[in-house]
Design a protein around this motif. Structure first.
Motif, PDB file in Angstrom:
ATOM      1  N   CYS A  11      12.372   4.365  -5.849  1.00 45.60           N
ATOM      2  CA  CYS A  11      12.702   4.678  -4.459  1.00 45.60           C
ATOM      3  C   CYS A  11      14.008   3.965  -4.106  1.00 45.60           C
ATOM      4  O   CYS A  11      14.111   2.741  -4.259  1.00 45.60           O
ATOM      5  CB  CYS A  11      11.566   4.225  -3.539  1.00 45.60           C
ATOM      6  N   PRO A  12      15.027   4.686  -3.638  1.00 44.69           N
ATOM      7  CA  PRO A  12      16.302   4.033  -3.330  1.00 44.69           C
ATOM      8  C   PRO A  12      16.238   3.112  -2.109  1.00 44.69           C
ATOM      9  O   PRO A  12      17.155   2.346  -1.885  1.00 44.69           O
ATOM     10  CB  PRO A  12      17.242   5.214  -3.089  1.00 44.69           C
ATOM     11  N   ILE A  13      15.146   3.169  -1.345  1.00 44.13           N
ATOM     12  CA  ILE A  13      15.037   2.344  -0.139  1.00 44.13           C
ATOM     13  C   ILE A  13      14.168   1.113  -0.399  1.00 44.13           C
ATOM     14  O   ILE A  13      14.579  -0.020  -0.207  1.00 44.13           O
ATOM     15  CB  ILE A  13      14.458   3.162   1.029  1.00 44.13           C
ATOM     16  N   ALA A  14      12.922   1.350  -0.878  1.00 50.28           N
ATOM     17  CA  ALA A  14      11.986   0.241  -1.084  1.00 50.28           C
ATOM     18  C   ALA A  14      12.086  -0.347  -2.484  1.00 50.28           C
ATOM     19  O   ALA A  14      11.615  -1.464  -2.717  1.00 50.28           O
ATOM     20  CB  ALA A  14      10.555   0.702  -0.821  1.00 50.28           C
ATOM     21  N   GLY A  15      12.654   0.377  -3.444  1.00 52.47           N
ATOM     22  CA  GLY A  15      12.809  -0.127  -4.798  1.00 52.47           C
ATOM     23  C   GLY A  15      11.576  -0.035  -5.661  1.00 52.47           C
ATOM     24  O   GLY A  15      11.576  -0.533  -6.787  1.00 52.47           O
ATOM     25  N   VAL A  16      10.478   0.595  -5.159  1.00 53.14           N
ATOM     26  CA  VAL A  16       9.263   0.718  -5.964  1.00 53.14           C
ATOM     27  C   VAL A  16       9.480   1.782  -7.031  1.00 53.14           C
ATOM     28  O   VAL A  16      10.230   2.742  -6.836  1.00 53.14           O
ATOM     29  CB  VAL A  16       8.045   1.049  -5.086  1.00 53.14           C
ATOM     30  N   GLU A  17       8.805   1.613  -8.175  1.00 48.90           N
ATOM     31  CA  GLU A  17       9.035   2.492  -9.320  1.00 48.90           C
ATOM     32  C   GLU A  17       8.311   3.820  -9.147  1.00 48.90           C
ATOM     33  O   GLU A  17       7.208   3.890  -8.583  1.00 48.90           O
ATOM     34  CB  GLU A  17       8.577   1.808 -10.610  1.00 48.90           C
ATOM     35  N   PHE A  18       8.933   4.853  -9.665  1.00 49.34           N
ATOM     36  CA  PHE A  18       8.415   6.223  -9.596  1.00 49.34           C
ATOM     37  C   PHE A  18       7.485   6.432 -10.801  1.00 49.34           C
ATOM     38  O   PHE A  18       7.858   7.026 -11.807  1.00 49.34           O
ATOM     39  CB  PHE A  18       9.600   7.200  -9.640  1.00 49.34           C
ATOM     40  N   ASN A  19       6.237   5.916 -10.697  1.00 53.21           N
ATOM     41  CA  ASN A  19       5.318   5.966 -11.833  1.00 53.21           C
ATOM     42  C   ASN A  19       3.900   6.341 -11.459  1.00 53.21           C
ATOM     43  O   ASN A  19       2.996   6.253 -12.280  1.00 53.21           O
ATOM     44  CB  ASN A  19       5.307   4.621 -12.556  1.00 53.21           C
ATOM     45  N   GLY A  20       3.651   6.750 -10.215  1.00 51.98           N
ATOM     46  CA  GLY A  20       2.319   7.150  -9.801  1.00 51.98           C
ATOM     47  C   GLY A  20       1.525   6.074  -9.104  1.00 51.98           C
ATOM     48  O   GLY A  20       0.456   6.354  -8.549  1.00 51.98           O
ATOM     49  N   ASN A  21       2.000   4.845  -9.118  1.00 52.81           N
ATOM     50  CA  ASN A  21       1.302   3.774  -8.405  1.00 52.81           C
ATOM     51  C   ASN A  21       1.590   3.817  -6.906  1.00 52.81           C
ATOM     52  O   ASN A  21       0.878   3.173  -6.132  1.00 52.81           O
ATOM     53  CB  ASN A  21       1.706   2.414  -8.967  1.00 52.81           C
ATOM     54  N   TYR A  22       2.623   4.519  -6.514  1.00 51.06           N
ATOM     55  CA  TYR A  22       2.996   4.632  -5.109  1.00 51.06           C
ATOM     56  C   TYR A  22       3.169   6.105  -4.754  1.00 51.06           C
ATOM     57  O   TYR A  22       3.506   6.924  -5.613  1.00 51.06           O
ATOM     58  CB  TYR A  22       4.299   3.869  -4.814  1.00 51.06           C
ATOM     59  N   LYS A  23       2.944   6.421  -3.486  1.00 51.49           N
ATOM     60  CA  LYS A  23       3.103   7.796  -3.013  1.00 51.49           C
ATOM     61  C   LYS A  23       4.574   8.065  -2.716  1.00 51.49           C
ATOM     62  O   LYS A  23       5.252   7.246  -2.097  1.00 51.49           O
ATOM     63  CB  LYS A  23       2.255   8.033  -1.763  1.00 51.49           C
TER      64      LYS A  23
END
Length: 354
Positions: A197-209
């Motif tokens: 995510c370019p804003i929160a920095g969380v990885e795009f791997n299914g752990n986050y919506k």
């Protein structure tokens, strides 16, 4: 000159005794040395009866008379496994129902296929194309149910008409939405392309919506939308509505809701096509009316009609100075058939014609 010493080394495992694996080295072993002697050296007679112990090599049992020398069927550096035999009471492997104990052991020696790792399945769904199962690479598109595709693979499937039945709702480019995935800096150098995510920095791997904006195609996490609340895209600052947010790889309930919306959109589109056809049919009706003589509201008999009755069918009437017999002769045959009777056996030869 003394002959060079010959060493014979093997390894022994004790899975049922909780003893670590031992390495045994025999220097110039006696040709008469057997596995029976090996059992006697490992376990004294007063501790465990030797008849309760047996060795196996690669799952196959070995008799106690097997020699331990250079000419032995046991190759150097082999690993023997020492088992404890339980006699009586059933379940001891004495009666297997097979032709030999070897068949029984081979049956269990076949390795069963490993179950799919749920973590690997989740990562594959988020990092690979849903159609080709290849790693995602730009240009990437998303359908209206939140599935990710490599655009090249999806277009190729449409052209070859080889899309699976589950993606039958994708008919063309209008059913795809181009998305822009933000890559993690330095991930490509390692050899694997990963996104975040370019804003929160969380990885795009299914752990986050994650959501994709249909208006501009940028992809951000739900955490990013929550941290910075705005009615415009946080990347390109383009205004968007809440309905423009499309969830990526949503849950079963979310996919069901998206499918209902997709069905409603298709139903509205079909209704629009039907109404367009009806309008085209009215236009054709007006042309027919013009050809029938109802142009500018004038009927076929020369009487002007109002606008509501302009599509009235043309009705031919006889002129005032023409008799009915003359007018009927124009459209129908006024000659009456002769009065004669036909036979039952031959209707084509009426009586009295000769």
């Amino acid at each position: 000159m003394e002959p060079a010493s010959q060493n014979f080394q093997i390894f022994v495992r004790f899975p049922e005794f909780r003893i670590p694996t031992r390495a045994l080295i025999f220097q110039n072993p006696n040709p008469n040395l057997t596995l029976h002697h090996l059992k006697s050296s490992l376990f004294p007679t007063n501790s465990i009866p030797h008849s309760s112990l047996f060795f196996t090599l690669n799952g196959k049992p070995l008799p106690d008379s097997t020699p331990l020398s250079q000419k032995s069927p046991i190759a150097p550096l082999s690993t023997l496994t020492l088992h404890l035999r339980f006699n009586g009471g059933g379940g001891d492997g004495g009666a297997t129902g097979a032709e030999s104990r070897d068949c029984y052991l081979n049956m269990y020696a076949i390795k069963k296929p490993d179950k799919a790792d749920p973590n690997e399945m989740r990562l594959s769904k988020w990092l690979n194309c849903s159609l080709s199962n290849e790693p995602l690479r730009h240009p990437v598109v998303i359908d209206k149910l939140g599935n990710l595709f490599n655009k090249e693979a999806l277009v190729e499937g449409l052209l070859k008409k080889s899309l699976p039945k589950q993606y039958g709702y994708i008919k063309g480019l209008k059913d795809m939405i181009a998305v822009d995935l933000a890559e993690i800096p330095g991930a490509r150098e390692v050899g694997t392309v990963k996104f975040q995510c370019p804003i929160a920095g969380v990885e795009f791997n299914g752990n986050y919506k994650f959501f994709a904006l249909k208006s501009c195609g940028h992809v951000m996490s739900a955490k990013g939308f929550k941290e910075v609340k705005s009615s415009a895209c946080l990347i390109c600052h383009k205004e968007f509505a809440e309905s423009d947010k499309l969830v990526i790889n949503g849950s079963e309930d979310e996919v069901k809701e998206l499918w209902e919306k997709l069905t409603e959109e298709k139903a509205k589109a079909n209704n629009g096509k039907k109404s367009k056809k009806l309008r085209n049919g009215d236009a054709k009706g007006e042309e027919v009316a013009k050809l029938a003589g109802t142009k500018h509201g004038i009927e076929g008999n020369g009487v002007k009609s109002n606008g509501k009755e302009s599509t009235k069918k043309f009705k031919a009437t006889a002129p005032a100075n023409a008799t009915k017999a003359v007018y009927d002769s124009i459209f129908t045959s006024s000659k009456k058939k002769s009065d004669f009777k036909e036979t039952y056996s031959c209707r084509s030869l009426p009586l009295g014609r000769n």
